[in-house]
Enzyme design. Structure first.
Site, PDB file in Angstrom:
ATOM      1  N   ASN A   9     -11.708 -13.572 -62.281  1.00 50.00           N
ATOM      2  CA  ASN A   9     -12.162 -14.919 -62.732  1.00 50.00           C
ATOM      3  C   ASN A   9     -12.993 -15.161 -63.928  1.00 50.00           C
ATOM      4  O   ASN A   9     -13.830 -14.585 -63.726  1.00 50.00           O
ATOM      5  CB  ASN A   9     -12.671 -15.252 -60.977  1.00 50.00           C
ATOM      6  N   TRP A  10     -12.161 -16.270 -64.673  1.00 52.00           N
ATOM      7  CA  TRP A  10     -12.839 -16.330 -65.954  1.00 52.00           C
ATOM      8  C   TRP A  10     -15.100 -17.588 -66.342  1.00 52.00           C
ATOM      9  O   TRP A  10     -15.006 -17.708 -66.728  1.00 52.00           O
ATOM     10  CB  TRP A  10     -11.872 -16.872 -67.190  1.00 52.00           C
ATOM     11  N   LYS A  11     -14.064 -17.971 -64.578  1.00 52.88           N
ATOM     12  CA  LYS A  11     -16.223 -18.852 -64.323  1.00 52.88           C
ATOM     13  C   LYS A  11     -15.414 -19.749 -65.495  1.00 52.88           C
ATOM     14  O   LYS A  11     -14.529 -20.571 -65.365  1.00 52.88           O
ATOM     15  CB  LYS A  11     -17.153 -18.105 -63.809  1.00 52.88           C
ATOM     16  N   HIS A  94     -14.941 -19.615 -53.445  1.00 60.40           N
ATOM     17  CA  HIS A  94     -16.511 -18.880 -54.458  1.00 60.40           C
ATOM     18  C   HIS A  94     -17.810 -18.638 -53.708  1.00 60.40           C
ATOM     19  O   HIS A  94     -18.143 -20.081 -53.801  1.00 60.40           O
ATOM     20  CB  HIS A  94     -15.901 -19.012 -55.634  1.00 60.40           C
ATOM     21  N   GLU A  96     -19.655 -18.609 -55.473  1.00 57.66           N
ATOM     22  CA  GLU A  96     -20.844 -19.137 -56.350  1.00 57.66           C
ATOM     23  C   GLU A  96     -20.605 -20.968 -55.617  1.00 57.66           C
ATOM     24  O   GLU A  96     -21.196 -21.862 -56.229  1.00 57.66           O
ATOM     25  CB  GLU A  96     -20.309 -19.449 -57.425  1.00 57.66           C
ATOM     26  N   GLU A 166     -15.848 -11.053 -51.148  1.00 60.23           N
ATOM     27  CA  GLU A 166     -17.281 -10.173 -52.566  1.00 60.23           C
ATOM     28  C   GLU A 166     -18.273  -9.900 -51.696  1.00 60.23           C
ATOM     29  O   GLU A 166     -18.818 -11.587 -51.283  1.00 60.23           O
ATOM     30  CB  GLU A 166     -17.025 -11.490 -53.670  1.00 60.23           C
ATOM     31  N   GLY A 172     -22.216 -10.021 -59.594  1.00 56.98           N
ATOM     32  CA  GLY A 172     -22.618  -9.706 -61.228  1.00 56.98           C
ATOM     33  C   GLY A 172     -23.904  -9.692 -61.718  1.00 56.98           C
ATOM     34  O   GLY A 172     -24.785  -9.642 -62.108  1.00 56.98           O
ATOM     35  N   SER A 212     -18.797  -6.652 -59.496  1.00 55.99           N
ATOM     36  CA  SER A 212     -18.977  -5.808 -60.608  1.00 55.99           C
ATOM     37  C   SER A 212     -17.932  -5.191 -60.803  1.00 55.99           C
ATOM     38  O   SER A 212     -18.498  -3.670 -60.810  1.00 55.99           O
ATOM     39  CB  SER A 212     -20.164  -5.353 -60.472  1.00 55.99           C
ATOM     40  N   GLY A 233     -14.873 -10.870 -62.600  1.00 56.41           N
ATOM     41  CA  GLY A 233     -15.553 -11.869 -63.006  1.00 56.41           C
ATOM     42  C   GLY A 233     -15.591 -11.024 -64.241  1.00 56.41           C
ATOM     43  O   GLY A 233     -15.347 -11.290 -65.162  1.00 56.41           O
ATOM     44  N   GLY A 234     -17.404 -11.088 -64.615  1.00 57.97           N
ATOM     45  CA  GLY A 234     -17.552 -10.844 -65.781  1.00 57.97           C
ATOM     46  C   GLY A 234     -17.082  -9.550 -66.670  1.00 57.97           C
ATOM     47  O   GLY A 234     -16.276  -9.701 -68.154  1.00 57.97           O
TER      48      GLY A 234
HETATM   49  P1  PGA Z   1     -18.428 -10.192 -60.973  1.00 58.76           P
HETATM   50  O1  PGA Z   1     -17.529 -11.625 -60.386  1.00 58.76           O
HETATM   51  O2  PGA Z   1     -17.087  -8.777 -61.698  1.00 58.76           O
HETATM   52  O3  PGA Z   1     -18.694 -11.129 -62.645  1.00 58.76           O
HETATM   53  O4  PGA Z   1     -19.381  -9.291 -60.441  1.00 58.76           O
HETATM   54  C1  PGA Z   1     -16.710 -11.779 -59.472  1.00 58.76           C
HETATM   55  C2  PGA Z   1     -16.899 -13.062 -58.710  1.00 58.76           C
HETATM   56  O5  PGA Z   1     -17.089 -13.836 -58.855  1.00 58.76           O
HETATM   57  O6  PGA Z   1     -15.450 -12.650 -58.776  1.00 58.76           O
END
Ligand code: PGA
Length: 249
Positions: A9-11, A94, A96, A166, A172, A212, A233-234
């Site tokens: 997930n590149w956000k 998601h 966010e 999640e 994150g 994470s 994500g990251g």
């Molecule tokens: P993260 O994000 O791996 O940076 O914790 C995961 C996500 O929000 O899908």
């Protein structure tokens, strides 16, 4: 046997030019035999990334979509638009989007139904806050999120979707849920699927863990019996994504 599914997930990261640089680093190094691999990229990156991945088995995903077909919805993107440019998966709900863009359980359900109707595979995100975990209401809360996201979804349709567990406190933050914590909730999600539908559907549906995930913890997490891969994500923006996809249990 469920095939694992690992999605990046590149956000809101990577311009189209930067996206192509990252794809170039990752595309020939990730093992797509053991797991389905998806790059969920920003809308403007989809066309160039899909083109760059066309000789690979890596799928392209979006990070959101509209629940309507078309019309006066300024700023929105429809399922048909995504399909037309080669998108196969779409992240829905998601945390966010729930937190910063007022995504409600009701809208999540409308988007899930629309994605399925159009033939996109939704990756439906659920997960508790730290406060909810501390109050020991995690499983109750996640059950409600799952039930509400899948309202009016048939058993046959549900078997093909992906759910991403999640925990918000792990996204994150560098704080990963332990494999036991992640397994507990993923197995509770499978149980609620069995209650809503049947054991066969529960056995088919793929449940990811996200929060994470990195190259050092992926093997242990993905080795748990109810964890069928990850939403990353990251670390999906780095070469470490190769270690995640090519994890060793
Ligand atoms: P993260 O994000 O791996 O940076 O914790 C995961 C996500 O929000 O899908």
């Amino acid at each position: 046997m469920r095939k694992k599914i690992i999605a990046g997930n590149w956000k809101m990261n990577k311009t189209p030019k930067e996206a192509l640089e990252l794809v170039k680093i990752l595309k020939d190094k990730v093992d797509t035999d053991k797991s389905d691999v998806v790059f969920c990229v920003p809308f403007v990156d989809i066309i160039p990334v899909a083109e760059a991945l066309k000789d690979t088995n890596i799928a392209v995903g979006a990070q959101n979509m509209c629940f309507e077909d078309s019309g006066a919805y300024t700023g929105e993107i429809s399922a048909d638009m995504l399909l037309d440019i080669g998108v196969k998966y779409v992240i829905i709900g998601h945390s966010e989007r729930r937190q910063y863009f007022n995504e409600t359980d009701k809208n999540v359900n409308k988007k899930v139904l629309k994605a399925i109707e159009k033939g996109l595979t939704p990756i439906v995100c659920v997960g508790e806050t730290l406060e909810q975990r501390e109050k020991c209401v995690t499983v109750d809360f996640v059950r409600i999120q799952v039930k509400s996201a899948l309202k009016d979804v048939t058993a046959e349709q549900a078997g093909n979707i992906v759910i991403a567990y999640e925990p918000i406190w792990a996204i994150g933050t560098g704080v990963t849920a332990t494999s036991e914590q992640a397994e507990e909730v993923c197995s509770a999600i499978r149980k609620v699927i069995a209650e809503i539908y049947d054991l066969d559907t529960a056995d088919k549906i793929r449940i990811q863990y996200g929060g994470s995930v990195n190259g050092s913890n992926a093997g242990e997490l993905f080795g748990m019996s109810d964890i069928d891969g990850g939403l990353v994500g990251g670390a999906s923006l780095k070469e470490d994504f190769i270690n995640i996809v090519n994890y060793q249990e």
